[in-house]
Design an enzyme around this catalytic site. Structure first.
Site, PDB file in Angstrom:
ATOM      1  CG  HIS A  61     -45.359 -40.938  22.107  1.00  0.00           C
ATOM      2  ND1 HIS A  61     -46.244 -40.040  21.533  1.00  0.00           N
ATOM      3  CD2 HIS A  61     -44.167 -40.719  21.488  1.00  0.00           C
ATOM      4  CE1 HIS A  61     -45.622 -39.312  20.633  1.00  0.00           C
ATOM      5  NE2 HIS A  61     -44.355 -39.706  20.577  1.00  0.00           N
ATOM      6  CB  SER A 104     -40.665 -36.476  21.389  1.00  0.00           C
ATOM      7  OG  SER A 104     -39.594 -36.912  20.564  1.00  0.00           O
ATOM      8  CB  SER A 105     -39.926 -41.738  19.872  1.00  0.00           C
ATOM      9  OG  SER A 105     -41.194 -42.041  19.334  1.00  0.00           O
ATOM     10  NE  ARG A 106     -34.379 -38.225  17.711  1.00  0.00           N
ATOM     11  CZ  ARG A 106     -34.960 -38.314  16.514  1.00  0.00           C
ATOM     12  NH1 ARG A 106     -36.179 -37.844  16.365  1.00  0.00           N
ATOM     13  NH2 ARG A 106     -34.330 -38.865  15.492  1.00  0.00           N
ATOM     14  CG  ASP A 153     -45.004 -51.012  24.612  1.00  0.00           C
ATOM     15  OD1 ASP A 153     -45.843 -51.452  25.429  1.00  0.00           O
ATOM     16  OD2 ASP A 153     -44.842 -49.799  24.410  1.00  0.00           O
ATOM     17  CG  ASP A 154     -43.938 -49.723  19.016  1.00  0.00           C
ATOM     18  OD1 ASP A 154     -44.038 -49.053  20.070  1.00  0.00           O
ATOM     19  OD2 ASP A 154     -42.952 -49.666  18.261  1.00  0.00           O
ATOM     20  CG  HIS A 166     -46.590 -42.348  17.675  1.00  0.00           C
ATOM     21  ND1 HIS A 166     -45.688 -42.444  18.697  1.00  0.00           N
ATOM     22  CD2 HIS A 166     -45.889 -41.893  16.606  1.00  0.00           C
ATOM     23  CE1 HIS A 166     -44.491 -42.074  18.269  1.00  0.00           C
ATOM     24  NE2 HIS A 166     -44.581 -41.730  17.005  1.00  0.00           N
ATOM     25  CG  MET A 173     -39.724 -43.513  11.879  1.00  0.00           C
ATOM     26  SD  MET A 173     -38.019 -42.979  11.545  1.00  0.00           S
ATOM     27  CE  MET A 173     -37.725 -41.865  12.914  1.00  0.00           C
ATOM     28  CE  LYS A 233     -42.064 -33.483  18.356  1.00  0.00           C
ATOM     29  NZ  LYS A 233     -41.154 -34.538  18.527  1.00  0.00           N
ATOM     30  CD  GLN A 244     -48.165 -47.970  23.199  1.00  0.00           C
ATOM     31  OE1 GLN A 244     -48.696 -46.867  23.357  1.00  0.00           O
ATOM     32  NE2 GLN A 244     -46.857 -48.108  23.042  1.00  0.00           N
TER      33      GLN A 244
END
Length: 282
Positions: free
Chosen positions: A34, A185-187, A77-78, A37, A30, A149, A81
């Site tokens: 980071h 985690s993205s959160r 940014d995604d 991923h 999604m 995770k 990467q």
């Protein structure tokens, strides 16, 4: 690296690879990527000839009160990467492309989806199962990689693929943690500095619980009680669950037998975090 946003372009790309008898791997995400991923790409690479990463914030796995609107979207940014990670293609569809007007077909998730996250987020796994099947079909994936995770999600996906006879191998990559133990985690970016420190209680609780089991404790009531107390004492705002479960069907274990999985979900401030650890024979 090719970036494709429409289904027609993706289909054309996939068909060209298929004509060359290339094995295709997929990493569904999604976004807000980071190192966790990116580790999925590394795990997948030896198994395939081409890798597609997908970036799509899937609305059907969010309940109305959850954070769909504020979920981080960091596409530029995604892509940078993924370019650095030498991914071959990135699929960035719109919501309308995957859920056109009149869409009404969903995958009913399997039994393993019902406890834990299934109780706290009743519609979540229906959305997850549906979007994963759609993405695997669109990419004609031979292999797909997901992270440990999201342990229950991984079990749901493996079961759906098995039960529906999808011709795709599922790989589960280990949890990637920060140097202090916090699961990536993205959160995590929602956490304030003080909340970030409080969040360390999740991995600390898992470590202490594993040590308790390794020492020979097999009373599920005792172990679960200590997990819950550790999280509360550590300052979590709300505890959704802390359990010792069978690693396949996620039923609570009492007495505990090995292997087992420790599963936690708790709020730190307004941010809901999950973590887990599989405990095997020493």
């Amino acid at each position: 690296m090719k970036v494709v946003a429409d289904i027609e372009s993706l289909t054309e790309l996939v068909q060209s690879w298929r004509r060359q008898n290339l094995r295709i791997g997929v990493v569904p995400t999604m976004g807000a990527l980071h190192s966790g991923h990116l580790s999925l790409v590394d795990v997948l690479r030896p198994h395939v000839d081409r890798i597609i990463a997908t970036i799509f914030v899937n609305p059907t796995q969010f309940a109305p009160h959850e954070d769909l609107a504020k979920y981080p979207r960091t596409l530029s940014d995604d892509l940078a990467q993924l370019q650095h990670q030498q991914v071959d293609a990135v699929f960035t569809p719109t919501t309308d492309a995957l859920y056109p007007t009149g869409f009404s077909t969903f995958i009913e998730p399997p039994q393993v989806a019902r406890p834990l996250e299934g109780e706290k987020r009743p519609t979540h796994f229906r959305g997850v199962a549906t979007i994963v099947v759609k993405l695997l079909n669109l990419c004609r994936a031979d292999v797909a990689c997901f992270g440990q995770k999201d342990y229950q999600q991984a079990q749901v996906i493996c079961t759906v693929v098995r039960d529906l006879n999808l011709p795709c191998q599922i790989l589960i990559a280990p949890i990637v943690r920060e140097s202090d133990g916090l699961a990536m985690s993205s959160r995590n970016r929602y956490l304030s500095t003080s909340e970030r420190q409080t969040a360390l209680v999740l991995s600390k609780t898992l470590r202490e619980t594993r040590e308790l089991i390794d020492s020979g404790e097999r009373d599920g009531f005792v172990v679960t009680g200590q997990m819950q107390q550790s999280l509360i004492d550590g300052g979590v705002t709300q505890l959704d669950y802390a359990v010792v479960a069978d690693p396949q069907d996620l039923t609570p274990l009492d007495p505990i037998r090995l292997p087992c999985v420790l599963l936690l979900a708790a709020f730190v401030g307004q941010t809901r975090l999950i973590d887990n650890e599989v405990v095997t024979e020493s």
